[in-house]
Design a protein around this motif. Structure first.
Motif, short mmCIF file in Angstrom:
data_model
loop_
_atom_site.label_atom_id
_atom_site.label_comp_id
_atom_site.label_asym_id
_atom_site.label_seq_id
_atom_site.Cartn_x
_atom_site.Cartn_y
_atom_site.Cartn_z
N LEU A 120 30.75 -28.48 7.33
CA LEU A 120 31.41 -27.91 8.36
C LEU A 120 32.07 -26.74 8.62
N THR A 121 31.34 -26.01 9.56
CA THR A 121 31.63 -24.66 9.47
C THR A 121 32.49 -24.40 10.91
N VAL A 122 33.63 -23.58 10.70
CA VAL A 122 34.73 -23.55 11.67
C VAL A 122 34.94 -21.74 11.95
N ILE B 287 35.73 -17.54 8.81
CA ILE B 287 34.93 -18.55 9.19
C ILE B 287 35.23 -19.52 7.78
N ALA B 288 35.62 -20.87 8.11
CA ALA B 288 35.65 -21.84 7.14
C ALA B 288 34.47 -22.66 7.16
N GLU B 289 34.05 -22.78 5.67
CA GLU B 289 33.01 -23.50 5.39
C GLU B 289 33.17 -24.66 4.28
N VAL C 176 35.52 -22.37 17.38
CA VAL C 176 34.47 -23.22 17.60
C VAL C 176 33.83 -23.78 16.00
N ALA C 177 33.64 -25.22 16.12
CA ALA C 177 33.51 -26.02 15.07
C ALA C 177 31.70 -26.67 15.17
N LEU C 178 31.29 -26.60 14.00
CA LEU C 178 29.90 -27.10 14.06
C LEU C 178 29.67 -27.90 12.87
N TYR C 179 29.26 -29.32 12.89
CA TYR C 179 28.98 -30.03 11.59
C TYR C 179 27.44 -30.33 11.33
#
Length: 283
Positions: free
Chosen positions: A274-276, A216-218, A264-267
């Motif tokens: 942005l969380t990927v 998970i990239a934050e 999946v990415a969500l901003y």
């Protein structure tokens, strides 16, 4: 790239935990239900390179082919290529390519051998054949790509065959076409202009203990009001993010191989983070 190990513990607040769970569930559903879009192509012959496996010195032929379907890498001048090759991290420049499965062939001596097909952009191939330095660079990255994918060690003492552009028959290849995850949005704010810079970010693993299933990239993007200004692209071991107009730019390599189509990415415009969520491909 720095990984904040303190964030791998239970100190993440409840809101972020719920966000991660939402993303993980969505990612797992995507992996179970989504069929990757692909296109079948028949590449055109380009040049044939002869080399050997190490340490057993088995004969190997690499068919470097060309296709207009494969994306062209970023523009690179000869001067920039020289700087790149002399730099400490020449892997920072990536050439999009499709690496085919090994196939058994017979050489001119009627001896069995192994051949691999590498497909690159037609435009980039034409540039490489016109300049010996670019051609050497192309062959080097092709060998490196095959080594990484098939756990090989190939000799760098190669030879380009003059009278042969391809060994064997040209096989069709499947090219994936959907490499960009969709960025979803929560709420909205006004955008503030700022000079382009590298954003702060951290990497988390899930689960925190045992074999890693998700990375998970934050990424913190202060001043970015909407996901519409974000362009995210994922490679098998690379993340590239641009926030327009020239707010942020992030280009980093990931320490594991990931499933691009299942990511999946969500901003979140409230936290401007942005969380990927990226499924890890097991080795």
């Amino acid at each position: 790239m720095e990984t904040d190990s303190s964030l791998l513990s239970s100190e993440v607040d409840l809101e972020q935990q719920e966000l991660y769970q939402q993303l993980l569930l969505q990612t797992m559903e995507t992996r179970q239900s989504k069929i990757p879009e692909s296109k079948v192509i028949r590449p055109q012959p380009g040049l044939c390179v002869k080399t050997l496996t190490l340490p057993d010195k088995q004969k190997v032929f690499v068919n470097i082919c060309q296709s207009a379907t494969v994306p062209t890498p970023p523009q690179l001048s000869r001067e920039k290529l020289v700087e790149l090759l002399e730099s400490e991290d020449p892997s920072g420049y990536r050439v999009p390519m499709s690496l085919g499965e090994p196939h058994t062939e017979v050489d001119n001596s009627f001896q069995g051998c192994t051949a691999y097909d590498v497909v690159i952009s037609e435009d980039f191939f034409q540039k490489c054949v016109k300049d010996p330095l670019f051609q050497q660079f192309l062959i080097a990255v092709s060998l490196e790509g095959l080594e990484n994918k098939y756990n090989l060690e190939l000799s760098r003492d190669w030879k380009v065959l003059k009278n042969r552009k391809f060994l064997g028959s040209v096989n069709e290849q499947n090219i994936r076409t959907n490499r960009k995850p969709v960025i979803q949005e929560i709420n909205s704010r006004d955008t503030h202009t700022a000079p382009a810079k590298r954003p702060e970010f951290c990497l988390l693993v899930e689960p925190p203990a045992g074999d890693t299933e998700f990375l998970i990239a934050e990424i913190q993007l202060p001043g970015v009001a909407s996901s519409r200004s974000l362009v995210l692209d994922l490679g098998e071991d690379r993340l590239v993010l641009n926030a327009r107009p020239s707010l942020f730019h992030l280009d980093c390599f990931i320490p594991v191989f990931i499933d691009q189509e299942g990511s999946v990415a969500l901003y979140n415009t409230n936290t401007q983070i942005l969380t990927v969520t990226m499924p890890v491909v097991s080795s």
